[in-house]
Each structure stands twice: as structure tokens, then as C-alpha cells.
Write a protein that holds these residues in place. Sequence first.
Motif, PDB file in Angstrom:
ATOM      1  N   LEU A 106      -1.784  -7.947 -10.176  1.00  0.00           N
ATOM      2  CA  LEU A 106      -1.661  -8.358  -8.786  1.00  0.00           C
ATOM      3  C   LEU A 106      -2.122  -9.793  -8.617  1.00  0.00           C
ATOM      4  O   LEU A 106      -2.976 -10.277  -9.373  1.00  0.00           O
ATOM      5  N   PRO A 107      -1.605 -10.517  -7.611  1.00  0.00           N
ATOM      6  CA  PRO A 107      -2.126 -11.861  -7.325  1.00  0.00           C
ATOM      7  C   PRO A 107      -3.593 -11.799  -6.907  1.00  0.00           C
ATOM      8  O   PRO A 107      -4.113 -10.754  -6.516  1.00  0.00           O
ATOM      9  N   TYR A 108      -4.240 -12.946  -6.958  1.00  0.00           N
ATOM     10  CA  TYR A 108      -5.668 -13.003  -6.620  1.00  0.00           C
ATOM     11  C   TYR A 108      -5.905 -12.591  -5.167  1.00  0.00           C
ATOM     12  O   TYR A 108      -6.815 -11.814  -4.877  1.00  0.00           O
ATOM     13  N   LYS A 109      -5.059 -13.089  -4.250  1.00  0.00           N
ATOM     14  CA  LYS A 109      -5.287 -12.760  -2.834  1.00  0.00           C
ATOM     15  C   LYS A 109      -5.014 -11.285  -2.556  1.00  0.00           C
ATOM     16  O   LYS A 109      -5.648 -10.694  -1.667  1.00  0.00           O
ATOM     17  N   TYR A 110      -4.115 -10.660  -3.328  1.00  0.00           N
ATOM     18  CA  TYR A 110      -3.875  -9.235  -3.141  1.00  0.00           C
ATOM     19  C   TYR A 110      -5.051  -8.413  -3.671  1.00  0.00           C
ATOM     20  O   TYR A 110      -5.405  -7.379  -3.087  1.00  0.00           O
ATOM     21  N   GLN A 111      -5.660  -8.858  -4.767  1.00  0.00           N
ATOM     22  CA  GLN A 111      -6.835  -8.149  -5.272  1.00  0.00           C
ATOM     23  C   GLN A 111      -8.014  -8.285  -4.319  1.00  0.00           C
ATOM     24  O   GLN A 111      -8.798  -7.347  -4.160  1.00  0.00           O
ATOM     25  N   VAL A 112      -8.134  -9.443  -3.666  1.00  0.00           N
ATOM     26  CA  VAL A 112      -9.182  -9.603  -2.653  1.00  0.00           C
ATOM     27  C   VAL A 112      -8.928  -8.665  -1.479  1.00  0.00           C
ATOM     28  O   VAL A 112      -9.859  -8.044  -0.938  1.00  0.00           O
ATOM     29  N   LEU A 113      -7.662  -8.520  -1.074  1.00  0.00           N
ATOM     30  CA  LEU A 113      -7.334  -7.612   0.017  1.00  0.00           C
ATOM     31  C   LEU A 113      -7.608  -6.164  -0.377  1.00  0.00           C
ATOM     32  O   LEU A 113      -8.074  -5.365   0.454  1.00  0.00           O
ATOM     33  N   ALA A 114      -7.342  -5.795  -1.625  1.00  0.00           N
ATOM     34  CA  ALA A 114      -7.651  -4.437  -2.081  1.00  0.00           C
ATOM     35  C   ALA A 114      -9.158  -4.178  -2.059  1.00  0.00           C
ATOM     36  O   ALA A 114      -9.609  -3.084  -1.696  1.00  0.00           O
ATOM     37  N   GLU A 115      -9.943  -5.179  -2.421  1.00  0.00           N
ATOM     38  CA  GLU A 115     -11.397  -5.026  -2.359  1.00  0.00           C
ATOM     39  C   GLU A 115     -11.867  -4.927  -0.910  1.00  0.00           C
ATOM     40  O   GLU A 115     -12.813  -4.180  -0.600  1.00  0.00           O
ATOM     41  N   MET A 116     -11.208  -5.646  -0.007  1.00  0.00           N
ATOM     42  CA  MET A 116     -11.546  -5.529   1.418  1.00  0.00           C
ATOM     43  C   MET A 116     -11.240  -4.132   1.941  1.00  0.00           C
ATOM     44  O   MET A 116     -12.017  -3.561   2.724  1.00  0.00           O
ATOM     45  N   PHE A 117     -10.115  -3.574   1.512  1.00  0.00           N
ATOM     46  CA  PHE A 117      -9.787  -2.213   1.945  1.00  0.00           C
ATOM     47  C   PHE A 117     -10.808  -1.209   1.416  1.00  0.00           C
ATOM     48  O   PHE A 117     -11.200  -0.277   2.131  1.00  0.00           O
ATOM     49  N   ARG A 118     -11.242  -1.383   0.175  1.00  0.00           N
ATOM     50  CA  ARG A 118     -12.243  -0.468  -0.373  1.00  0.00           C
ATOM     51  C   ARG A 118     -13.559  -0.550   0.412  1.00  0.00           C
ATOM     52  O   ARG A 118     -14.155   0.474   0.757  1.00  0.00           O
ATOM     53  N   SER A 119     -13.993  -1.771   0.721  1.00  0.00           N
ATOM     54  CA  SER A 119     -15.230  -1.930   1.491  1.00  0.00           C
ATOM     55  C   SER A 119     -15.068  -1.393   2.904  1.00  0.00           C
ATOM     56  O   SER A 119     -15.972  -0.720   3.439  1.00  0.00           O
ATOM     57  N   MET A 120     -13.913  -1.665   3.515  1.00  0.00           N
ATOM     58  CA  MET A 120     -13.679  -1.180   4.874  1.00  0.00           C
ATOM     59  C   MET A 120     -13.628   0.342   4.909  1.00  0.00           C
ATOM     60  O   MET A 120     -14.188   0.975   5.828  1.00  0.00           O
ATOM     61  N   ASP A 121     -12.982   0.952   3.926  1.00  0.00           N
ATOM     62  CA  ASP A 121     -12.905   2.410   3.887  1.00  0.00           C
ATOM     63  C   ASP A 121     -14.289   3.029   3.681  1.00  0.00           C
ATOM     64  O   ASP A 121     -14.589   4.093   4.232  1.00  0.00           O
TER      65      ASP A 121
ATOM     66  N   ARG B 234      -7.388 -10.598  11.199  1.00  0.00           N
ATOM     67  CA  ARG B 234      -6.169 -10.876  10.427  1.00  0.00           C
ATOM     68  C   ARG B 234      -6.119 -10.029   9.166  1.00  0.00           C
ATOM     69  O   ARG B 234      -5.060  -9.520   8.794  1.00  0.00           O
ATOM     70  N   ASN B 235      -7.254  -9.860   8.492  1.00  0.00           N
ATOM     71  CA  ASN B 235      -7.291  -9.011   7.295  1.00  0.00           C
ATOM     72  C   ASN B 235      -7.034  -7.549   7.647  1.00  0.00           C
ATOM     73  O   ASN B 235      -6.388  -6.823   6.882  1.00  0.00           O
ATOM     74  N   VAL B 236      -7.524  -7.098   8.807  1.00  0.00           N
ATOM     75  CA  VAL B 236      -7.239  -5.727   9.243  1.00  0.00           C
ATOM     76  C   VAL B 236      -5.743  -5.557   9.500  1.00  0.00           C
ATOM     77  O   VAL B 236      -5.154  -4.520   9.167  1.00  0.00           O
ATOM     78  N   GLY B 237      -5.112  -6.588  10.091  1.00  0.00           N
ATOM     79  CA  GLY B 237      -3.668  -6.527  10.289  1.00  0.00           C
ATOM     80  C   GLY B 237      -2.895  -6.470   8.982  1.00  0.00           C
ATOM     81  O   GLY B 237      -1.875  -5.776   8.875  1.00  0.00           O
ATOM     82  N   GLN B 238      -3.363  -7.184   7.948  1.00  0.00           N
ATOM     83  CA  GLN B 238      -2.705  -7.102   6.640  1.00  0.00           C
ATOM     84  C   GLN B 238      -2.860  -5.711   6.034  1.00  0.00           C
ATOM     85  O   GLN B 238      -1.918  -5.188   5.415  1.00  0.00           O
ATOM     86  N   ILE B 239      -4.025  -5.116   6.200  1.00  0.00           N
ATOM     87  CA  ILE B 239      -4.222  -3.752   5.697  1.00  0.00           C
ATOM     88  C   ILE B 239      -3.288  -2.781   6.410  1.00  0.00           C
ATOM     89  O   ILE B 239      -2.715  -1.879   5.784  1.00  0.00           O
ATOM     90  N   LYS B 240      -3.091  -2.978   7.699  1.00  0.00           N
ATOM     91  CA  LYS B 240      -2.177  -2.113   8.439  1.00  0.00           C
ATOM     92  C   LYS B 240      -0.739  -2.306   7.980  1.00  0.00           C
ATOM     93  O   LYS B 240       0.047  -1.346   7.939  1.00  0.00           O
ATOM     94  N   THR B 241      -0.373  -3.538   7.617  1.00  0.00           N
ATOM     95  CA  THR B 241       0.988  -3.786   7.115  1.00  0.00           C
ATOM     96  C   THR B 241       1.224  -3.065   5.793  1.00  0.00           C
ATOM     97  O   THR B 241       2.276  -2.455   5.578  1.00  0.00           O
ATOM     98  N   VAL B 242       0.249  -3.124   4.895  1.00  0.00           N
ATOM     99  CA  VAL B 242       0.416  -2.506   3.577  1.00  0.00           C
ATOM    100  C   VAL B 242       0.330  -0.988   3.661  1.00  0.00           C
ATOM    101  O   VAL B 242       1.135  -0.270   3.059  1.00  0.00           O
ATOM    102  N   TYR B 243      -0.624  -0.469   4.415  1.00  0.00           N
ATOM    103  CA  TYR B 243      -0.887   0.983   4.457  1.00  0.00           C
ATOM    104  C   TYR B 243      -0.991   1.406   5.919  1.00  0.00           C
ATOM    105  O   TYR B 243      -2.082   1.626   6.447  1.00  0.00           O
ATOM    106  N   PRO B 244       0.145   1.531   6.613  1.00  0.00           N
ATOM    107  CA  PRO B 244       0.083   1.831   8.056  1.00  0.00           C
ATOM    108  C   PRO B 244      -0.451   3.225   8.367  1.00  0.00           C
ATOM    109  O   PRO B 244      -0.910   3.471   9.487  1.00  0.00           O
ATOM    110  N   ALA B 245      -0.398   4.164   7.407  1.00  0.00           N
ATOM    111  CA  ALA B 245      -0.861   5.528   7.664  1.00  0.00           C
ATOM    112  C   ALA B 245      -2.329   5.729   7.316  1.00  0.00           C
ATOM    113  O   ALA B 245      -2.770   6.871   7.186  1.00  0.00           O
ATOM    114  N   SER B 246      -3.082   4.647   7.175  1.00  0.00           N
ATOM    115  CA  SER B 246      -4.489   4.784   6.795  1.00  0.00           C
ATOM    116  C   SER B 246      -5.402   4.925   8.003  1.00  0.00           C
ATOM    117  O   SER B 246      -6.342   5.724   7.985  1.00  0.00           O
ATOM    118  N   TYR B 247      -5.148   4.178   9.080  1.00  0.00           N
ATOM    119  CA  TYR B 247      -6.029   4.176  10.238  1.00  0.00           C
ATOM    120  C   TYR B 247      -5.214   4.240  11.523  1.00  0.00           C
ATOM    121  O   TYR B 247      -4.019   3.906  11.551  1.00  0.00           O
TER     122      TYR B 247
END
Length: 490
Positions: free
Chosen positions: A130-145, A178-191
Motif C-alpha cells: 500500500l502507499p504510505y498515506k494509505y498505511q497511515v489511514l489504516a493505522e488511523m482506522f485501527r486507533s479510531m476503532d 477529513r480523515n474520518v471522511g476518508q474512512i467513511k469513503t473506504v469503509y462506509p458500513a463501519s460507522y
Amino acid sequence: MACAPAAAARCHGEVSSPSSPEAPDSPEAPDIPACPSLGQKIKKSTPAAGQPPQLTSSQNQDTISELASCLQRARELGARVRVLKSSAQDAGESCTPEASGRPEEPCGEKAPAYQRFHALAQPGPPGLVLPYKYQVLAEMFRSMDTIVGMLHNRSETPTFAKVQRGVQDMMRRRFEERNVGQIKTVYPASYCFRQERGVPTFKDGVKRSDYQLTIEPLLEQEADGAAPQLTASRLLQRRQIFSQKLVEHVKEHHKAFLASLRPPMVVPEDQLTRWHPHFNVDEVPDIEPAVLPQPPTTEKLTTAQEVLARARSLMSPRMEKALSQLALRSAEPSSPGSPRPALPATPPATPPAASPSALKGVSQDLLERVRAKEAQKQLAQMTRCLEQEQRLQRLERLPELARVLRSVFVSERKPALSMEVACARMVGSCRTAMSPGEMEKHLLLLSELLPDWLRLHHIRTDTYVKLDKAADLASITARLARQARAEEGL
């Protein structure tokens, strides 16, 4: 007037001193002429020793005028230095991350090298990195979850303010809507996101009646009808789903990149094991954030015209006239709430094309055959599994290992060696660091490819290696190199 020369000399020494930052000879103001040598003129007019100093009225007036001109130039230099210092401070503040609003990126257009070449620095065999910014977003989702799970499991309403503070403490990185909006774009059925009020915050800056963005995890209902909990197994499952969706997002850009090649390439998604060699993973465009629920808009009086229209009947004529003048002065051609133009998305990387001058005189049919062969080779490389990759790596080492094995047999002066002894001798002589078990796999592959040169004999519980030392080593290495090229082209 007898003290005028001494005062003029002191002023001249202060103005033209080389240590002063306001000196005319300083490099910051090269265009301002230096102060005339007032001391030399005063020395010329100083009488000899033993005579009382006397100045005429004309000399006194010249001295005062020159002193005034030097003071004026010193003031100009001081003002110039202050302007340069203030401009340098403004330039330094504009390059800070807080002023730009983007803490992750440095001051400049280029991202740092550890982000631009993140995919090349990953350990292990190449795969779907994955790109670096996508891995950062995945880590943000893990922390947020994790934060949302803790709040949800103890029946506390998760709000964005609470989650933002927890994620920033875990990652030491800014976390915004903005990061929460990106998480919603990738995984809309999460929250499920809502704007609610009446949520206790226990903070002075937020009132209980204010609207807040609440975050509710979407979970499957329990079989016994109990309230669903965000357990560790569910956290791991949601994290894997999010990572898989990020890979699918990159696959879409990779598919568009393959379609733009000459000739175009089509790779089934279930057979894709690595990206195209010319596909720059770290230049994939960022994920567009989804729209989050906003608090209901309430009518607010922001300009003097709205205040005048609302309370015209409640004010005196004098107050109405003053507000009308203020509204005319504060009117601007563009409204402050107009949306900003969207930035264009970064296009995916394109493969380097050969220059027309380098291909001058080459037939088009030959070019098409070369391109088709290269595309076939890249297609086989992208769909290669892990076992095939390990086999190819072993095949590349076999020519060197064949020379080492023959040297071991020559030095030992024995017709056969046990597998343990042969592997131990080769591990100590080979340039590549390998374990005895890995070396045994190479010998087994070598006996499989060249049974007439290397034979294995199983006697009871031991395995012995027998080598034909009379065979030509050059022909052996050539056969191994051909076999490696043949399997790499498959």
C-alpha cells in the motif's frame, strides 16, 4: 561652539562604526552611499597644539549640516534593517506546518523521500504494498476503532472530540474530520455518523445544547439479543476488511494504468500478486473524503446589512444612517463563504516512453513484438506466486553454488559426502548467508535439474551426495543459467 568638533567626531564614530548593524558599509544596504569622512574635515580644521580652537560661522554650519545628513542616513539604515527582519520572520512563519494547515507535509511541493519511495523500502518479497498515506489511514482506522470500541463497550456516546483526542494521543499525529471522511469513503458500513445535542462533554468550551458529531459502530446483533460489543476479534476482522478495501482501491488505479500501456494489459484481480514494475504506488491519488453530517443551519446575523434589515424598526434614524455607511464600506465583491476551487487529483504514474530519435530506423513490427514480449514477461511477473518466486531465487544462486560444491569435493578428496557435511562446508564458503536447511533445499534442486552431474544416495537414515568431478563446470553453469532464464520467462 568650541565643543562642536568633538561632538561631531563622536557622532561620526557611532554612525560609521563597523560593529554597528546600521552602518552604511553593511551588506544589507549596499545601495546607500557611505557617510562622508567628517572626521577628516574636522581634523583639517583643528588648530595646532597650544592654540585655542576657533571655528568660523561657515565651518560651524557645514559641520552641523553634515552631522544632520549622517544621522538621517543612519535612521534610513535602521528602518531598512527592521523591514528586512520583519520580512524574514514572515517568510519563516509561512513555512511552518501550523501556518499551512498540513502537518504531515513539509514546506514545499515535494513530499519527503521516505513517503515517495515507501514501497521500495518494504522488507520481504515484493507484493501488493500500500502507499504510505494509505498505511497511515489504516493505522488511523485501527486507533479510531480502538477508541470507539472502548467508549461503546462502557455505554458512553462516542463523539468526534473524544475520538480525536484519543487517536492523536495514540499516533502522535493530527486527526481531523477529513480523515474520518476518508474512512467513511473506504469503509462506509463501519460507522453511523449523526449530529446530536444533549451529549455530556464535561468541558467548558462546549455546551450541552451544542450539536456534536457522534460515531456509532455498526455491529451485527447478538444471538441472545444482548447489546453487541466491539470485541478484540471484531476489531481484528474490521481492520482486515479495511485493509482489503484499501488494496481494492489501489487495484482500480493499477487497472487504469495497465489499460494505458502499449499494448494494453489485462490481469485478473484474483491472480494479481504484485504491482507492475513501472507503476509508482506512492503516487496514487489521495482518497476523497465523504460528506459527514453537519449541524442544522441556524440564521445568524453576520453583516451590517442583515442587522439593518432585521432591526430597522428598533433603532433611531441616526443609528440607521451609521449602519448604512458601515455596510457600504464593508461590502466586498466576493462573498466570504464562497467555496474554494477543488485541487486537481494527482494522475497515476505513466511508464517512461522511449524517445522517437532512439527508435529511428527500427521497424514497427519489431517494436510491436518486443513490446508484446515485455508485456508477457511483466504479466507473468505480476501473477507469480510465492513458491515460484522462491524457486527463481534459488535458481539464480545455483551457478555459484555449483562452483562452491565442486571446490568442496576437490578439497575433501572423497567420492561422496554426507548431506550434513556438504551443507556445512558450503555454508562456510558461500557469499550469501544461508542456514544448513536452506542449503539442503538448494542441493535437492540442483540434483533435480542435473541428475547426471549430482546424485543423491539414501543409505539407511543418511543421505550422501556424489558429484561427477570430470564434468565441465562451464557447461554446467551454462545449463543452470538457461534453466533460470526459461523459468523466469514463463
